[in-house]
Motif scaffolding. Structure first.
Motif, mmCIF file in Angstrom:
data_model
loop_
_atom_site.group_PDB
_atom_site.id
_atom_site.type_symbol
_atom_site.label_atom_id
_atom_site.label_comp_id
_atom_site.label_asym_id
_atom_site.label_seq_id
_atom_site.Cartn_x
_atom_site.Cartn_y
_atom_site.Cartn_z
ATOM 1 N N GLU A 67 0.858 -1.183 0.000
ATOM 2 C CA GLU A 67 0.000 0.000 0.000
ATOM 3 C C GLU A 67 0.897 1.237 0.000
ATOM 4 O O GLU A 67 1.750 1.384 0.891
ATOM 5 C CB GLU A 67 -0.909 -0.021 1.230
ATOM 6 C CG GLU A 67 -1.920 1.086 1.255
ATOM 7 C CD GLU A 67 -2.833 0.972 2.469
ATOM 8 O OE1 GLU A 67 -2.345 1.230 3.583
ATOM 9 O OE2 GLU A 67 -4.013 0.625 2.285
ATOM 10 N N ILE A 68 0.731 2.115 -0.963
ATOM 11 C CA ILE A 68 1.636 3.254 -1.133
ATOM 12 C C ILE A 68 1.682 4.144 0.104
ATOM 13 O O ILE A 68 2.772 4.495 0.584
ATOM 14 C CB ILE A 68 1.286 4.056 -2.402
ATOM 15 C CG1 ILE A 68 1.609 3.199 -3.636
ATOM 16 C CG2 ILE A 68 2.054 5.381 -2.442
ATOM 17 C CD1 ILE A 68 1.149 3.772 -4.958
ATOM 18 N N ASP A 94 3.859 0.500 -8.382
ATOM 19 C CA ASP A 94 2.444 0.285 -8.090
ATOM 20 C C ASP A 94 2.311 -0.567 -6.833
ATOM 21 O O ASP A 94 3.299 -1.040 -6.284
ATOM 22 C CB ASP A 94 1.745 -0.421 -9.254
ATOM 23 C CG ASP A 94 0.253 -0.086 -9.349
ATOM 24 O OD1 ASP A 94 -0.330 0.406 -8.358
ATOM 25 O OD2 ASP A 94 -0.333 -0.318 -10.415
ATOM 26 N N GLU A 95 1.067 -0.769 -6.436
ATOM 27 C CA GLU A 95 0.762 -1.675 -5.334
ATOM 28 C C GLU A 95 0.690 -3.090 -5.883
ATOM 29 O O GLU A 95 0.242 -3.322 -7.012
ATOM 30 C CB GLU A 95 -0.548 -1.264 -4.670
ATOM 31 C CG GLU A 95 -0.430 0.089 -4.001
ATOM 32 C CD GLU A 95 -1.711 0.592 -3.363
ATOM 33 O OE1 GLU A 95 -2.788 -0.022 -3.558
ATOM 34 O OE2 GLU A 95 -1.641 1.624 -2.651
ATOM 35 N N ILE A 96 1.148 -4.050 -5.095
ATOM 36 C CA ILE A 96 1.256 -5.439 -5.538
ATOM 37 C C ILE A 96 -0.095 -6.029 -5.949
ATOM 38 O O ILE A 96 -0.168 -6.854 -6.859
ATOM 39 C CB ILE A 96 1.970 -6.313 -4.473
ATOM 40 C CG1 ILE A 96 2.462 -7.618 -5.083
ATOM 41 C CG2 ILE A 96 1.089 -6.535 -3.265
ATOM 42 C CD1 ILE A 96 3.600 -7.463 -6.039
ATOM 43 N N GLY A 97 -1.159 -5.575 -5.324
ATOM 44 C CA GLY A 97 -2.489 -6.064 -5.688
ATOM 45 C C GLY A 97 -2.830 -5.777 -7.140
ATOM 46 O O GLY A 97 -3.491 -6.584 -7.806
ATOM 47 N N ASN A 98 -2.365 -4.648 -7.656
ATOM 48 C CA ASN A 98 -2.614 -4.306 -9.060
ATOM 49 C C ASN A 98 -1.801 -5.169 -10.009
ATOM 50 O O ASN A 98 -2.230 -5.436 -11.127
ATOM 51 C CB ASN A 98 -2.340 -2.818 -9.303
ATOM 52 C CG ASN A 98 -3.384 -1.944 -8.646
ATOM 53 O OD1 ASN A 98 -4.537 -2.331 -8.513
ATOM 54 N ND2 ASN A 98 -2.971 -0.768 -8.217
ATOM 55 N N VAL A 99 -0.641 -5.610 -9.566
ATOM 56 C CA VAL A 99 0.162 -6.528 -10.380
ATOM 57 C C VAL A 99 -0.527 -7.891 -10.409
ATOM 58 O O VAL A 99 -0.687 -8.497 -11.468
ATOM 59 C CB VAL A 99 1.599 -6.651 -9.839
ATOM 60 C CG1 VAL A 99 2.389 -7.689 -10.627
ATOM 61 C CG2 VAL A 99 2.302 -5.295 -9.878
#
Length: 147
Positions: A67-68, A94-99
């Motif tokens: 989370e940024i 980016d946040e890992i969830g978006n990857v």
């Protein structure tokens, strides 16, 4: 096979994946010891005074976080790199969830060093625990413990 390394720097020299999960206040290896294409997951430090990774590691890496805003407030490694002037928070990819969801691209090349810096987001921990618990129930695995 496993080999005992004489130092953390020697251990990461040949590693494809480095997992840092310590409560160290000082970097545990030098960024120059990483080879191209290495992935680092750093999850041990969770407050500004802790720092598992040195500035060189952060500068050399394509950085992803859980989370940024949490990373800006809690990640000692990223805060030190930002304070050095050699890196800034706007370089977080980016946040890992978006990857994971496919909204953002992870590794761009085989030579790129990637870093996932996790600070610990309770919602992600709870989601993962729930998924594991449901899988265990479906497979009739595990033991219930009543406290």
């Amino acid at each position: 096979t496993f080999e005992v390394a004489s130092s953390a720097d020697d251990a990461v020299k040949e590693a494809d994946i480095v997992i840092a999960a310590t409560n160290s206040n000082v970097p545990i290896f030098k960024g120059w010891s990483l080879r191209p294409g290495t992935h680092i997951t750093a999850v041990g430090s969770f407050k500004p005074t802790m720092q598992e990774l040195d500035v060189d590691t952060v500068v050399a890496s394509r950085v992803f976080v859980d989370e940024i805003e949490a990373a800006k407030a809690e990640s000692g490694e990223l805060m030190c790199a930002n304070a050095s002037g050699r890196w800034s928070f706007d370089k977080i990819v980016d946040e890992i969830g978006n990857v994971i969801s496919g909204k953002s691209k992870g590794r761009q090349s085989n030579e790129e060093i990637t870093l996932f810096k996790g600070s610990g987001v309770a919602a992600q921990d709870a989601t993962a625990a729930t998924k594991i618990w449901r899988c265990a129930q479906e497979r009739r695995m595990g033991t219930s413990v009543y406290l």
